[in-house]
Design an enzyme around this catalytic site. Sequence first.
Site, PDB file in Angstrom:
ATOM      1  N   HIS A  41       0.748  -1.258   0.320  1.00 34.17           N
ATOM      2  CA  HIS A  41       0.117   0.416   0.358  1.00 34.17           C
ATOM      3  C   HIS A  41       0.778   1.228  -0.136  1.00 34.17           C
ATOM      4  O   HIS A  41       0.366   2.405  -0.090  1.00 34.17           O
ATOM      5  CB  HIS A  41      -0.499   0.136   0.806  1.00 34.17           C
ATOM      6  CG  HIS A  41      -0.947   0.632   2.267  1.00 34.17           C
ATOM      7  ND1 HIS A  41       0.047  -0.607   3.348  1.00 34.17           N
ATOM      8  CD2 HIS A  41      -0.192   1.449   3.281  1.00 34.17           C
ATOM      9  CE1 HIS A  41       0.277   0.123   4.585  1.00 34.17           C
ATOM     10  NE2 HIS A  41      -0.278   1.021   4.327  1.00 34.17           N
ATOM     11  N   ASP A  89      -0.305  -7.636   1.873  1.00 33.15           N
ATOM     12  CA  ASP A  89       0.174  -6.564   1.890  1.00 33.15           C
ATOM     13  C   ASP A  89       1.825  -6.114   1.866  1.00 33.15           C
ATOM     14  O   ASP A  89       2.217  -5.623   2.955  1.00 33.15           O
ATOM     15  CB  ASP A  89      -0.602  -5.243   2.377  1.00 33.15           C
ATOM     16  CG  ASP A  89      -0.041  -4.001   2.611  1.00 33.15           C
ATOM     17  OD1 ASP A  89       0.160  -2.782   3.678  1.00 33.15           O
ATOM     18  OD2 ASP A  89      -0.072  -3.631   1.256  1.00 33.15           O
ATOM     19  N   SER A 183       4.319   1.827   7.721  1.00 32.31           N
ATOM     20  CA  SER A 183       4.690   1.299   7.274  1.00 32.31           C
ATOM     21  C   SER A 183       5.298   0.559   6.545  1.00 32.31           C
ATOM     22  O   SER A 183       6.528   0.916   6.063  1.00 32.31           O
ATOM     23  CB  SER A 183       3.488   1.393   6.037  1.00 32.31           C
ATOM     24  OG  SER A 183       2.154   1.729   6.538  1.00 32.31           O
TER      25      SER A 183
END
Length: 232
Positions: A41, A89, A183
């Site tokens: 992402h 992800d 992330s």
Amino acid sequence: ILGGHVAEPHLRPHMASLQLDGEHVCGGFLIAEQWVLSAAHCTEETDGKLFQVLLGAHSLTEPEPHKRLYRVRAQIPHPGSNIHNNKDDLLLLQLEEKAELNEHVQVLRFQREDRDVAADTVCEVAGWGTVSHSGRRPDKLYQVERPVLSRDDCNHRTRHDHTITRNMMCTDSRKKDTCKGDSGGPLVCNGVAEAVVTAGSRVCGNYKKPGIYTRIAPYAAWIDGVMASVAG
Ligand SMILES: CC(C)CC(=O)Nc1cccc(-c2cccc(CN)c2)c1
């Protein structure tokens, strides 16, 4: 990282900063001399541009020995990743050349045994993500220790309401949590990378929305396959 503290410099020589035009976007970590693992992402707002990968850093701006920016030859998101959920992800980045390994740049091994980390295990996560609710971005690497939350607790309807698959895991997010820009970084438990930070509900530090991570063991075959297939 919310509620954490500045990391001990260079104790995480596997940490990578994924950058666009000199700006930190996401974390990642070195899994082989020419390969970095991160989150798919993170490419959401890159408009197809390739990242550059900063290795050997503690400060994002100050000159440091062994700090070096690498160009990326290929970015390979997991085929199952998409913008609508946190599934699969993961993002593999092949560097233009093998990273020069030294005391500040090292590979971190990841878990290959597909077995859940026990609830309440205290793991650690580090990143250059935002360090305040107002979104302050740090110059130095931050870290925080977090206890693993069982999947059943994490899937409670008042928390992530049955969206946490067996390919994901959670940590408690009361006050101390990952946040925007963290992330892609590794969740390290007993010195092994067990999972990769994902954005989940994109709220930070709210105990009702535990931190979500993509477990790595279920993807070991995909990772090995990509690294073996893309010509070195
Ligand atoms: C292109 C990407 C940087 C877009 C993005 O990820 N946005 C964004 C915004 C707010 C919170 C977060 C976020 C990340 C990691 C963990 C958490 C929650 N623990 C939230 C992530």
